[in-house]
Enzyme design. Structure first.
Site, mmCIF file in Angstrom:
data_model
loop_
_atom_site.group_PDB
_atom_site.id
_atom_site.type_symbol
_atom_site.label_atom_id
_atom_site.label_comp_id
_atom_site.label_asym_id
_atom_site.label_seq_id
_atom_site.Cartn_x
_atom_site.Cartn_y
_atom_site.Cartn_z
ATOM 1 N N HIS A 156 -7.278 10.142 4.623
ATOM 2 C CA HIS A 156 -6.833 9.202 5.474
ATOM 3 C C HIS A 156 -7.025 9.655 6.974
ATOM 4 O O HIS A 156 -6.718 10.717 7.234
ATOM 5 C CB HIS A 156 -5.512 9.011 5.264
ATOM 6 C CG HIS A 156 -5.043 8.329 3.599
ATOM 7 N ND1 HIS A 156 -4.683 9.131 2.721
ATOM 8 C CD2 HIS A 156 -5.117 7.086 3.318
ATOM 9 C CE1 HIS A 156 -4.428 8.405 1.647
ATOM 10 N NE2 HIS A 156 -4.618 7.086 2.080
ATOM 11 N N HIS A 165 -9.605 5.620 -1.116
ATOM 12 C CA HIS A 165 -8.818 5.380 0.175
ATOM 13 C C HIS A 165 -9.545 6.298 1.247
ATOM 14 O O HIS A 165 -10.357 7.081 1.094
ATOM 15 C CB HIS A 165 -7.594 6.109 -0.111
ATOM 16 C CG HIS A 165 -6.533 5.011 -0.975
ATOM 17 N ND1 HIS A 165 -5.336 4.449 -0.284
ATOM 18 C CD2 HIS A 165 -6.578 4.521 -1.970
ATOM 19 C CE1 HIS A 165 -4.910 3.704 -1.057
ATOM 20 N NE2 HIS A 165 -5.606 3.760 -2.279
ATOM 21 N N GLY A 166 -9.052 6.167 2.537
ATOM 22 C CA GLY A 166 -9.651 6.860 3.509
ATOM 23 C C GLY A 166 -10.986 6.283 3.758
ATOM 24 O O GLY A 166 -12.114 7.103 4.191
ATOM 25 N N GLY A 167 -11.237 4.920 4.012
ATOM 26 C CA GLY A 167 -12.584 4.322 4.313
ATOM 27 C C GLY A 167 -13.121 4.616 5.749
ATOM 28 O O GLY A 167 -14.419 4.611 5.844
ATOM 29 N N GLU A 216 -2.155 6.433 -8.424
ATOM 30 C CA GLU A 216 -3.046 7.273 -7.614
ATOM 31 C C GLU A 216 -3.075 8.601 -8.550
ATOM 32 O O GLU A 216 -1.860 8.996 -8.960
ATOM 33 C CB GLU A 216 -2.617 7.594 -6.427
ATOM 34 C CG GLU A 216 -3.406 8.799 -5.602
ATOM 35 C CD GLU A 216 -3.250 9.002 -4.071
ATOM 36 O OE1 GLU A 216 -3.202 7.808 -3.505
ATOM 37 O OE2 GLU A 216 -3.311 10.009 -3.282
ATOM 38 N N ASP A 261 2.248 5.020 -5.407
ATOM 39 C CA ASP A 261 1.577 6.375 -5.098
ATOM 40 C C ASP A 261 2.843 7.228 -5.666
ATOM 41 O O ASP A 261 3.591 7.652 -4.859
ATOM 42 C CB ASP A 261 1.443 6.347 -3.474
ATOM 43 C CG ASP A 261 0.576 7.871 -3.012
ATOM 44 O OD1 ASP A 261 0.694 8.549 -4.060
ATOM 45 O OD2 ASP A 261 0.669 7.875 -2.251
ATOM 46 N N ASP A 318 0.740 -1.071 -0.156
ATOM 47 C CA ASP A 318 0.033 0.149 0.056
ATOM 48 C C ASP A 318 0.812 1.215 0.004
ATOM 49 O O ASP A 318 1.829 1.350 0.694
ATOM 50 C CB ASP A 318 -0.724 -0.071 1.189
ATOM 51 C CG ASP A 318 -1.856 1.039 1.136
ATOM 52 O OD1 ASP A 318 -2.393 1.377 0.001
ATOM 53 O OD2 ASP A 318 -2.296 1.555 2.119
ATOM 54 N N HIS A 319 0.510 2.248 -0.887
ATOM 55 C CA HIS A 319 1.143 3.589 -0.966
ATOM 56 C C HIS A 319 2.671 3.161 -1.067
ATOM 57 O O HIS A 319 3.686 3.583 -0.254
ATOM 58 C CB HIS A 319 1.072 4.431 0.339
ATOM 59 C CG HIS A 319 -0.443 5.015 0.503
ATOM 60 N ND1 HIS A 319 -0.893 6.046 -0.538
ATOM 61 C CD2 HIS A 319 -1.467 4.459 0.827
ATOM 62 C CE1 HIS A 319 -2.216 6.150 -0.440
ATOM 63 N NE2 HIS A 319 -2.555 5.288 0.456
ATOM 64 N N ASN A 321 -10.180 1.172 0.920
ATOM 65 C CA ASN A 321 -9.212 0.802 2.108
ATOM 66 C C ASN A 321 -9.379 1.468 3.313
ATOM 67 O O ASN A 321 -9.976 2.537 3.449
ATOM 68 C CB ASN A 321 -7.917 1.700 1.459
ATOM 69 C CG ASN A 321 -6.936 0.984 0.548
ATOM 70 O OD1 ASN A 321 -7.610 0.427 -0.420
ATOM 71 N ND2 ASN A 321 -5.958 1.266 0.365
HETATM 72 P P1 13P Z 1 -8.146 5.038 6.684
HETATM 73 O O1 13P Z 1 -6.989 4.810 7.687
HETATM 74 O O2 13P Z 1 -8.796 6.465 6.795
HETATM 75 O O3 13P Z 1 -9.101 4.111 6.871
HETATM 76 O O4 13P Z 1 -7.572 4.792 5.133
HETATM 77 C C1 13P Z 1 -6.813 3.658 4.860
HETATM 78 C C2 13P Z 1 -6.038 3.822 3.475
HETATM 79 O O5 13P Z 1 -6.748 4.419 2.709
HETATM 80 C C3 13P Z 1 -4.895 3.241 3.533
HETATM 81 O O6 13P Z 1 -4.458 3.337 2.436
#
Ligand code: 13P
Length: 286
Positions: A182, A210-212, A129, A99, A77-78, A232
């Site tokens: 995030h 992202h940033g769920g 991204e 990323d 991830d990233h 995510n």
């Molecule tokens: P959150 O930590 O906000 O759920 O986001 C996770 C994420 O996007 C990891 O790439």
């Protein structure tokens, strides 16, 4: 991962992608996926290497993927550095989220296309991204962003540019910015779902959100219905598990054994992952 996401886009659900930074998280998430009959993505972010080195967690993830009774993909991830991307592929990851969003557009295209070229020969899926999903208060991130850029729409993904980006890089999935952040939301998110639809139509590949953490069930469904096929999620679980642990420890007198705490943590992780799978409608799709 590419096949998983195409199925999700076709059948109207999102594959959950959990940052699993240790063995307890891997065990809890896989147990949840098996019980829910859900496909799942386990990921490890480059910013989390300081907690668990990639070399340590990779063999555990590979084994978990191979032994699971449901489809599992493992993703870096990233990934920002070329060395992390190469190491992850070498260690058996079958998906890379590269990323390049902090670079200017041309440099993002150049670097992402380079990763895709290598990944293709190994059968590894690549997510790129475009635009920038900020991280105002994010677990494990270095240098937190300024809150004032949380809803800066100039950082959102441009649909026309998304089309060009996908064509020129050959990515399998696109992480798009349209209002999520995030980590912890410092103000209520306003998701630009109309833009999301335009990005989906222009990109022609599954869209990743992202940033769920911190969105409502209704917001998840609105985004899934408009083309989000992978979400995510990390912060919500990281906070929830510790809230439970805090309550449990405060309510305990006498001896406290680490192994008992560990088993309870795995159970808490499993329950949170199951609830996410039901919300993302991935339950029963494996
Ligand atoms: P959150 O930590 O906000 O759920 O986001 C996770 C994420 O996007 C990891 O790439």
């Amino acid at each position: 991962m590419s096949e998983m996401l195409r199925d999700a886009a076709r059948r109207g659900y999102a594959v959950p992608c959990f940052n699993a930074i240790n063995l307890d998280m891997i065990r809890g998430i896989i147990a949840a996926a098996e019980e829910e009959r859900s496909p799942v993505i386990l990921c490890h972010a480059e910013i989390h290497f300081k907690y668990t080195p990639l070399e340590t967690i990779a063999p555990i993830m590979v084994r978990a993927m191979n032994e699971a009774k449901v489809p599992v993909s493992i993703l870096l991830d990233h990934g920002k550095s070329f060395s992390a991307v190469m190491k992850a592929m070498h260690l058996g990851f079958n998906a890379i989220m590269f990323d390049g969003s902090e670079h200017d557009y041309e440099e993002n295209v150049r670097r992402t296309a380079e990763v895709v070229k290598i990944a293709r020969t190994l059968g590894v899926s690549v997510e790129g991204e475009l635009g920038y999903v900020t991280r105002p208060k994010s677990g494990g991130a270095e240098g937190e962003d300024d809150d004032s850029i949380i809803d800066d729409t100039s950082l959102y993904t441009d649909p026309q540019q998304a089309k060009d980006f996908v064509e020129r890089t050959g990515i399998d999935a696109l992480a798009a910015a349209f209002g999520t952040v995030h980590g912890i939301y410092l103000k209520k998110p306003e998701l630009d779902v109309e833009r999301l639809e335009r990005i989906r139509d222009a990109a022609g590949v599954p869209i990743v959100m992202h940033g769920g953490s911190g969105l409502s069930e209704e917001e998840f469904h609105r985004t899934i219905d408009r083309g989000v096929a992978k979400i995510n999620y990390y912060t919500g679980m990281a906070l929830k598990v510790m809230d439970r642990a805090r309550e449990r420890i405060a309510g305990t007198t006498g001896s406290l054994f680490y192994h008992e705490h560990m088993m309870q943590v795995i159970q808490d992780i499993k329950e949170d992952a199951q609830s996410i799978m039901r919300t993302f409608r991935s339950s029963g799709k494996a």
